[in-house]
Design a protein around this motif. Structure first.
Motif, PDB file in Angstrom:
ATOM      1  N   PHE A 177       0.674  -1.124   0.211  1.00 33.22           N
ATOM      2  CA  PHE A 177      -0.093  -0.014  -0.153  1.00 33.22           C
ATOM      3  C   PHE A 177       1.305   1.137   0.115  1.00 33.22           C
ATOM      4  CE2 PHE A 177      -2.499   3.687   2.074  1.00 33.22           C
ATOM      5  CZ  PHE A 177      -3.679   3.170   1.635  1.00 33.22           C
ATOM      6  N   MET A 178       1.845   0.762   1.104  1.00 34.36           N
ATOM      7  CA  MET A 178       2.667   2.328   0.856  1.00 34.36           C
ATOM      8  C   MET A 178       3.395   2.599  -0.090  1.00 34.36           C
ATOM      9  SD  MET A 178       2.630   4.114   3.810  1.00 34.36           S
ATOM     10  CE  MET A 178       3.062   3.590   5.728  1.00 34.36           C
ATOM     11  N   ARG A 179       3.717   1.574  -0.714  1.00 29.77           N
ATOM     12  CA  ARG A 179       4.814   1.454  -1.888  1.00 29.77           C
ATOM     13  C   ARG A 179       3.630   2.597  -3.511  1.00 29.77           C
ATOM     14  NH1 ARG A 179       7.864   1.732  -0.763  1.00 29.77           N
ATOM     15  NH2 ARG A 179       9.119   3.755  -2.017  1.00 29.77           N
ATOM     16  N   GLU A 180       2.746   2.216  -3.442  1.00 30.68           N
ATOM     17  CA  GLU A 180       1.621   2.300  -4.201  1.00 30.68           C
ATOM     18  C   GLU A 180       0.830   3.460  -4.426  1.00 30.68           C
ATOM     19  OE1 GLU A 180      -3.124   1.467  -6.613  1.00 30.68           O
ATOM     20  OE2 GLU A 180      -1.640   0.034  -4.904  1.00 30.68           O
ATOM     21  N   TYR A 181       0.396   3.884  -2.505  1.00 27.64           N
ATOM     22  CA  TYR A 181      -0.152   5.513  -2.559  1.00 27.64           C
ATOM     23  C   TYR A 181       0.838   6.241  -1.732  1.00 27.64           C
ATOM     24  CZ  TYR A 181      -4.179   3.691  -4.186  1.00 27.64           C
ATOM     25  OH  TYR A 181      -5.467   2.478  -3.868  1.00 27.64           O
ATOM     26  N   PHE A 182       2.340   6.139  -1.442  1.00 26.16           N
ATOM     27  CA  PHE A 182       3.521   6.985  -1.142  1.00 26.16           C
ATOM     28  C   PHE A 182       4.526   6.438  -1.205  1.00 26.16           C
ATOM     29  CE2 PHE A 182       0.000   6.488   2.240  1.00 26.16           C
ATOM     30  CZ  PHE A 182      -0.457   7.743   2.381  1.00 26.16           C
ATOM     31  N   PRO A 183       4.495   6.954  -2.879  1.00 29.55           N
ATOM     32  CA  PRO A 183       6.349   6.622  -3.482  1.00 29.55           C
ATOM     33  C   PRO A 183       7.642   6.434  -3.473  1.00 29.55           C
ATOM     34  CG  PRO A 183       5.057   7.731  -4.712  1.00 29.55           C
ATOM     35  CD  PRO A 183       4.030   7.271  -3.619  1.00 29.55           C
ATOM     36  N   GLU A 184       7.297   8.474  -2.330  1.00 34.73           N
ATOM     37  CA  GLU A 184       8.319   8.454  -2.166  1.00 34.73           C
ATOM     38  C   GLU A 184       8.665   8.338  -0.518  1.00 34.73           C
ATOM     39  OE1 GLU A 184       7.741  12.512  -3.235  1.00 34.73           O
ATOM     40  OE2 GLU A 184       8.370  12.360  -4.741  1.00 34.73           O
ATOM     41  N   LEU A 185       7.951   7.581  -0.195  1.00 37.19           N
ATOM     42  CA  LEU A 185       8.404   7.267   1.825  1.00 37.19           C
ATOM     43  C   LEU A 185       9.507   6.303   1.778  1.00 37.19           C
ATOM     44  CD1 LEU A 185       7.690   8.057   4.877  1.00 37.19           C
ATOM     45  CD2 LEU A 185       5.575   6.288   4.089  1.00 37.19           C
ATOM     46  N   PRO A 186      10.744   6.572   2.095  1.00 34.57           N
ATOM     47  CA  PRO A 186      11.054   5.273   2.414  1.00 34.57           C
ATOM     48  C   PRO A 186      10.648   4.255   3.488  1.00 34.57           C
ATOM     49  CG  PRO A 186      12.671   7.072   2.732  1.00 34.57           C
ATOM     50  CD  PRO A 186      10.869   7.162   2.565  1.00 34.57           C
ATOM     51  N   LEU A 187      10.772   2.821   3.376  1.00 38.66           N
ATOM     52  CA  LEU A 187       9.935   2.092   3.788  1.00 38.66           C
ATOM     53  C   LEU A 187      11.361   1.344   4.280  1.00 38.66           C
ATOM     54  CD1 LEU A 187       7.039   0.575   1.778  1.00 38.66           C
ATOM     55  CD2 LEU A 187       7.344   2.062   3.331  1.00 38.66           C
ATOM     56  N   HIS A 188      10.944   1.372   5.949  1.00 42.35           N
ATOM     57  CA  HIS A 188      12.687   0.174   6.598  1.00 42.35           C
ATOM     58  C   HIS A 188      11.753  -1.224   7.155  1.00 42.35           C
ATOM     59  CE1 HIS A 188      14.489   4.207   7.795  1.00 42.35           C
ATOM     60  NE2 HIS A 188      14.641   3.457   6.962  1.00 42.35           N
ATOM     61  N   VAL A 189      12.208  -2.305   6.849  1.00 42.21           N
ATOM     62  CA  VAL A 189      11.451  -3.375   7.263  1.00 42.21           C
ATOM     63  C   VAL A 189      11.270  -4.028   8.964  1.00 42.21           C
ATOM     64  CG1 VAL A 189      11.474  -5.601   6.685  1.00 42.21           C
ATOM     65  CG2 VAL A 189      11.978  -4.377   5.487  1.00 42.21           C
ATOM     66  N   SER A 190      10.300  -3.349   9.895  1.00 44.27           N
ATOM     67  CA  SER A 190      10.660  -3.834  10.747  1.00 44.27           C
ATOM     68  C   SER A 190      11.469  -5.208  11.155  1.00 44.27           C
ATOM     69  CB  SER A 190       9.634  -4.126  11.578  1.00 44.27           C
ATOM     70  OG  SER A 190       9.418  -4.803  12.542  1.00 44.27           O
ATOM     71  N   THR A 191      12.089  -5.802  12.836  1.00 50.44           N
ATOM     72  CA  THR A 191      11.948  -6.477  13.095  1.00 50.44           C
ATOM     73  C   THR A 191      11.203  -7.700  13.733  1.00 50.44           C
ATOM     74  OG1 THR A 191      13.234  -7.815  14.693  1.00 50.44           O
ATOM     75  CG2 THR A 191      11.999  -5.950  15.781  1.00 50.44           C
ATOM     76  N   GLN A 192       9.490  -7.326  13.456  1.00 52.73           N
ATOM     77  CA  GLN A 192       8.698  -7.915  13.394  1.00 52.73           C
ATOM     78  C   GLN A 192       8.444  -8.790  12.653  1.00 52.73           C
ATOM     79  OE1 GLN A 192       8.063  -7.729  17.252  1.00 52.73           O
ATOM     80  NE2 GLN A 192       5.747  -7.914  15.722  1.00 52.73           N
ATOM     81  N   MET A 193       9.652  -8.241  11.012  1.00 51.03           N
ATOM     82  CA  MET A 193       8.617  -9.459   9.838  1.00 51.03           C
ATOM     83  C   MET A 193      10.028 -10.456  10.143  1.00 51.03           C
ATOM     84  SD  MET A 193       8.557  -7.807   6.319  1.00 51.03           S
ATOM     85  CE  MET A 193       7.625  -6.395   6.490  1.00 51.03           C
ATOM     86  N   THR A 194      10.704 -10.552  10.875  1.00 48.38           N
ATOM     87  CA  THR A 194      11.298 -11.246  11.203  1.00 48.38           C
ATOM     88  C   THR A 194      12.145 -11.893  10.151  1.00 48.38           C
ATOM     89  OG1 THR A 194       9.155 -12.489  12.215  1.00 48.38           O
ATOM     90  CG2 THR A 194      11.594 -13.940  12.606  1.00 48.38           C
ATOM     91  N   VAL A 195      13.458 -10.980   9.955  1.00 50.72           N
ATOM     92  CA  VAL A 195      13.946 -11.621   8.869  1.00 50.72           C
ATOM     93  C   VAL A 195      15.255 -11.985   8.965  1.00 50.72           C
ATOM     94  CG1 VAL A 195      15.594  -9.949   6.933  1.00 50.72           C
ATOM     95  CG2 VAL A 195      13.341  -9.352   6.626  1.00 50.72           C
ATOM     96  N   LYS A 196      16.091 -13.195   8.592  1.00 46.71           N
ATOM     97  CA  LYS A 196      16.779 -13.946   9.485  1.00 46.71           C
ATOM     98  C   LYS A 196      17.763 -13.696   8.510  1.00 46.71           C
ATOM     99  CE  LYS A 196      14.177 -16.598  10.692  1.00 46.71           C
ATOM    100  NZ  LYS A 196      12.920 -16.253  10.302  1.00 46.71           N
ATOM    101  N   GLY A 197      17.713 -13.044   7.395  1.00 44.98           N
ATOM    102  CA  GLY A 197      19.323 -13.733   6.199  1.00 44.98           C
ATOM    103  C   GLY A 197      19.508 -12.852   5.303  1.00 44.98           C
ATOM    104  N   LYS A 198      20.053 -13.176   4.056  1.00 41.78           N
ATOM    105  CA  LYS A 198      20.698 -12.411   3.114  1.00 41.78           C
ATOM    106  C   LYS A 198      19.110 -12.749   1.964  1.00 41.78           C
ATOM    107  CE  LYS A 198      23.403 -15.958   0.751  1.00 41.78           C
ATOM    108  NZ  LYS A 198      23.343 -17.081   2.447  1.00 41.78           N
ATOM    109  N   TYR A 199      18.477 -13.789   1.876  1.00 39.75           N
ATOM    110  CA  TYR A 199      17.074 -14.164   1.053  1.00 39.75           C
ATOM    111  C   TYR A 199      16.447 -13.076   1.025  1.00 39.75           C
ATOM    112  CZ  TYR A 199      20.016 -18.512   0.018  1.00 39.75           C
ATOM    113  OH  TYR A 199      21.146 -19.057  -0.581  1.00 39.75           O
TER     114      TYR A 199
END
Length: 804
Positions: free
Chosen positions: A105-127
């Motif tokens: 949604f943010m990418r579509e309607y607020f395209p100039e807003l940088p998005l940071h991936v929260s730790t809540q998304m449980t990113v654990k590696g390079k993939y």
């Protein structure tokens, strides 16, 4: 390393906390608004205060990141655009996001807003980091459990900005994977309402006998993180933002911790490793600010350990360091933040009085990062504006008259102009030029000064403004739940990445039907132990035989078995796939809940067997796994498990872009919310839900690591017992709910929901119980008989009550 490469990111649980952190040296703050933030009980800002906060941070050359990092229900999307629009237009620097639907949604309607991936998304590696960068993320906050080596690998392989926690509270569970608070009290950590169940006392049991000592009753409560000793290592691993936890704590705490980390970051940047050292007194200051039972270095250099766990009861009373608190209040909390400006005043007889102010923008790290990575002109407008050298404004006042007696002097004019009061500015230098013997009323000078400072403030914040278009706020929900369900039934379909028809078992092309002619979902089962698998194969073989002999639609029943990769190894994969296929059953491999370097090494070592086994699809339980599968088994269908959250239609669509051939309906949605979302995935009918998945090991904490799996229990204050299984193959712990979820007896309601499959998860059940559960659900859901529970304790989970 240059100063621009390091950002101290402070918590702002309130406006006062934000200003105190800035006074203490924070480069940026993260803060929550009135909705969609992962700290619902903090002193979050309303719209007026948030806009004021954004302007404040712009004026002081700092960055402000807004937490929009909860899972969002379908109906809530109607308010998201109007909620974010004023902050976007005001120049919000970035948003932290968990929900992939919100991300889209943010990418579509607020395209100039940088998005940071929260730790809540449980990113654990390079993939996962690479996949999220491909989808538009500019920064990742990986799981707090990652080692320095894993963090370095994310940075070097993706080039993304990496932000990690360096101080404050640690969750016992991998963030974003905790259902403990949710299932026990209806307060979801994924929705910002965690009740901190892990801070409660528990007994650890083996076969009813307590293993932990009487005074070691907090096996889930982790000591706070403190990384002063590791700062050089963290920064050299590629981390650009050092994040301090604490939005629920006081402004005094935020400022005190920020001030100390400012000191040591500056020391490292100035003196390097050779001159870097930590003063003992500063360690004590951090403990005086907050002490849960000691501090640890966290996971940066160890996978887990008893030394990281509080265990013991916190002392009822601890004498506070009032001298420290008074110092922090006077130094950081109470003072007004001021920015220095350069000024000139020109006063000449017969000419308007002119005042000029020059404001120098602070250099912004992200500007240069963007230039380095070629992100383009349209992104990060706020950072780009802040890279400008300076801003100059001028105002003109009344015409200066010739003095009849005592002319104005430089000292008098200077004295009035220096009174900047509540303005965010203070003159660093002020040049005054007077031509002739002039007279200027004091009130005229004061008025002109106020006009100058007001104009300057407006000009600074205006440089960060964005514009945005209009937006329809979403579907209007009308009609009955059944109508909503029917309206959205085709939102999620098993997609293009499924194998061609001729390469799949013949039975899959013959959908089962009800007496109303509607297709029945596939019936799938997860087996976690050999005795469960034997029971499932035996039951399904009988079902398939009966189905082939059916006088209605012979050969119509579709069934599939997930093999848990924690239990079933490469030496038996192909044999078990064949055993399923010969009975007309699909066979899937469920990958581990936690996929880190150990798991990657395991599957790469056995990649030939993995490719040769002939699995019909793979179950992905982690954001890391789709990228791995795409690289090594690019044609394999991937079914996302319930920990890959699809709370809304946009999330389902984003998951398809992420690589899903099928998704699983979240277990925190109730039946009405599932219908509204219209996500056609797997619906979990039965199973012990994992309430926590952790890098810590209950067995190791209580006794020692034997590298031998077993089943323990945690008993809470109310006598409920929660099964705990240590998974040694991939080194993580799973705590399950005390009773299994069961939707037996609810088939009429379930069948009104869109579903690609119905699933039963078996974890700790023996063969007899597995067979009983299978029989109950087969009779009710397939044969449309009466649903029973065979006397077992169960819970409806959130199917009826939902979560806050």
């Amino acid at each position: 390393m240059k100063n621009r490469d390091v950002e101290i990111l402070a918590p702002a649980g309130s406006f006062e906390g934000m200003t105190a952190s800035v006074n203490a040296g924070a480069d940026a703050v993260y803060i929550g608004g009135s909705r969609f933030g992962a700290r619902a009980y903090a002193n979050n800002l309303d719209e007026e205060a948030m806009l004021r906060a954004i302007d404040f941070m712009h004026l002081h050359g700092r960055r402000i990141y807004m937490t929009v990092n909860t899972l969002v229900k379908e109906r809530e999307f109607a308010g998201l655009f109007d909620y974010m629009k004023p902050y976007y237009e005001a120049g919000l620097y970035a948003a932290l996001v968990q929900d992939l639907g919100v991300f889209s949604f943010m990418r579509e309607y607020f395209p100039e807003l940088p998005l940071h991936v929260s730790t809540q998304m449980t990113v654990k590696g390079k993939y996962s980091a690479a996949d999220l960068k491909r989808m538009g993320a500019v920064r990742v906050v990986p799981a707090r459990e990652l080692s320095l080596e894993e963090i370095r690998e994310i940075y070097t392989s993706t080039g993304m900005e990496v932000e990690t926690f360096v101080h404050g509270a640690l969750c016992y569970c991998y963030s974003g994977q905790c259902l403990f608070s949710s299932l026990l009290g209806g307060r979801s950590g994924n929705r910002g309402r965690c009740a901190q169940t892990c801070r409660l006392p528990f007994d650890v049991l083996r076969e009813g006998k307590r293993l932990n000592r009487k005074d070691d009753v907090y096996p889930l409560s982790l000591k706070d993180l403190c990384t002063l000793d590791l700062l050089p290592d963290i920064l050299e691993a590629g981390v650009c933002s050092l994040k301090i936890e604490g939005r629920m704590k006081s402004p005094r705490y935020a400022a005190g911790v920020t001030g100390i980390y400012r000191k040591y970051v500056d020391r490292y940047l100035k003196e390097g490793r050779e001159g870097y050292h930590v003063d003992k007194a500063d360690r004590q200051v951090l403990l005086d600010l907050f002490d849960r039972g000691g501090q640890s270095d966290g996971y940066y250099k160890q996978h887990n350990g008893r030394n990281m766990v509080v265990l013991k009861e916190k002392p009822a009373f601890k004498e506070s360091n009032q001298e420290l608190f008074d110092f922090l209040d006077e130094r950081y909390v109470k003072p007004q933040t001021k920015e220095t400006i350069k000024g000139t005043a020109y006063v000449a007889v017969g000419q308007p009085v002119r005042l000029t102010a020059e404001y120098a923008f602070r250099g912004q790290m992200l500007c240069e990062v963007l230039e380095e990575h070629g992100e383009g002109e349209s992104r990060h407008l706020a950072e780009k504006a802040a890279c400008a050298a300076s801003l100059i404004v001028q105002v003109e006042g009344d015409t200066a008259e010739a003095a009849r007696s005592a002319p104005a002097d430089e000292a008098g004019i200077r004295r009035q102009l220096m009174k900047t009061g509540d303005s965010p500015f203070v003159f660093e230098s002020l040049r005054i030029e007077i031509k002739g013997d002039v007279f200027v009323p004091v009130q005229s000078i004061n008025r002109l000064r106020r006009e100058l400072l007001t104009k300057l403030e407006a000009a600074v914040v205006e440089r960060y403004r964005r514009s945005t278009g209009s937006h329809k706020t979403g579907r209007t929900y009308t009609g009955t739940e059944k109508e909503v369900c029917r309206e959205n039934a085709e939102v999620w379909l098993e997609g293009d990445s499924m194998p061609a028809k001729e390469t799949r078992p013949q039975y899959d092309s013959m959908p089962a039907t009800t007496d109303k002619g509607q297709s029945l979902p596939e019936l799938t089962v997860l087996a976690s132990k050999r005795e469960q698998l034997n029971a499932v194969l035996s039951c399904m073989e009988a079902w398939m035989a009966a189905d082939r002999e059916s006088q209605y639609v012979p050969g119509a029943l579709r069934a599939g078995i997930y093999l848990a990769s924690e239990e079933f190894g490469p030496g038996e994969w192909k044999e078990l796939v064949c055993a399923c296929h010969v009975k007309g059953i699909s066979c899937y491999l469920m990958l581990p809940r936690i996929f880190r370097n150990t798991a990657e090494e395991y599957f790469l070592k056995n990649l030939a067997d993995l490719k040769d086994a002939g699995f019909d699809a793979f179950g992905a339980a982690s954001m890391e796994e789709p990228g791995f599968l795409r690289k090594y088994l690019p044609q394999a269908p991937v079914f996302f498990d319930h920990g890959m959250y699809c709370f809304n239609q946009r999330a389902a669509a984003a998951m398809k872009e992420y690589g899903a051939s099928r998704v699983t309906v979240p277990v925190e949605l109730n039946r009405h919310e599932i219908a509204e979302a219209g996500v056609r995935g797997e619906i979990l009918l039965y199973g012990y839900l994992p309430v926590m998945v952790s890098a810590q090991c209950i067995k190791k904490t209580t006794e020692s690591c034997t590298k031998k799996e077993e089943l323990l229990y945690l008993r809470d204050r109310k006598g409920k017992e929660f099964p705990v299984r240590n998974t040694c193959r991939f080194c993580y712990n799973t705590i399950y709910n005390s009773a299994p979820l069961s939707l037996a007896g609810l088939s009429e309601e379930v069948k009104r929901l869109p579903a690609a499959a119905w699933r039963l998860n078996f974890t700790i059940e023996d063969r007899k119980e597995t067979e009983a559960v299978l029989t109950d659900f087969y009779r009710e859901y397939v044969l449309e008989g009466f649903g029973v529970h065979s006397g077992r304790e169960f819970t409806r989970g959130h199917f009826k009550r939902g979560v806050e």
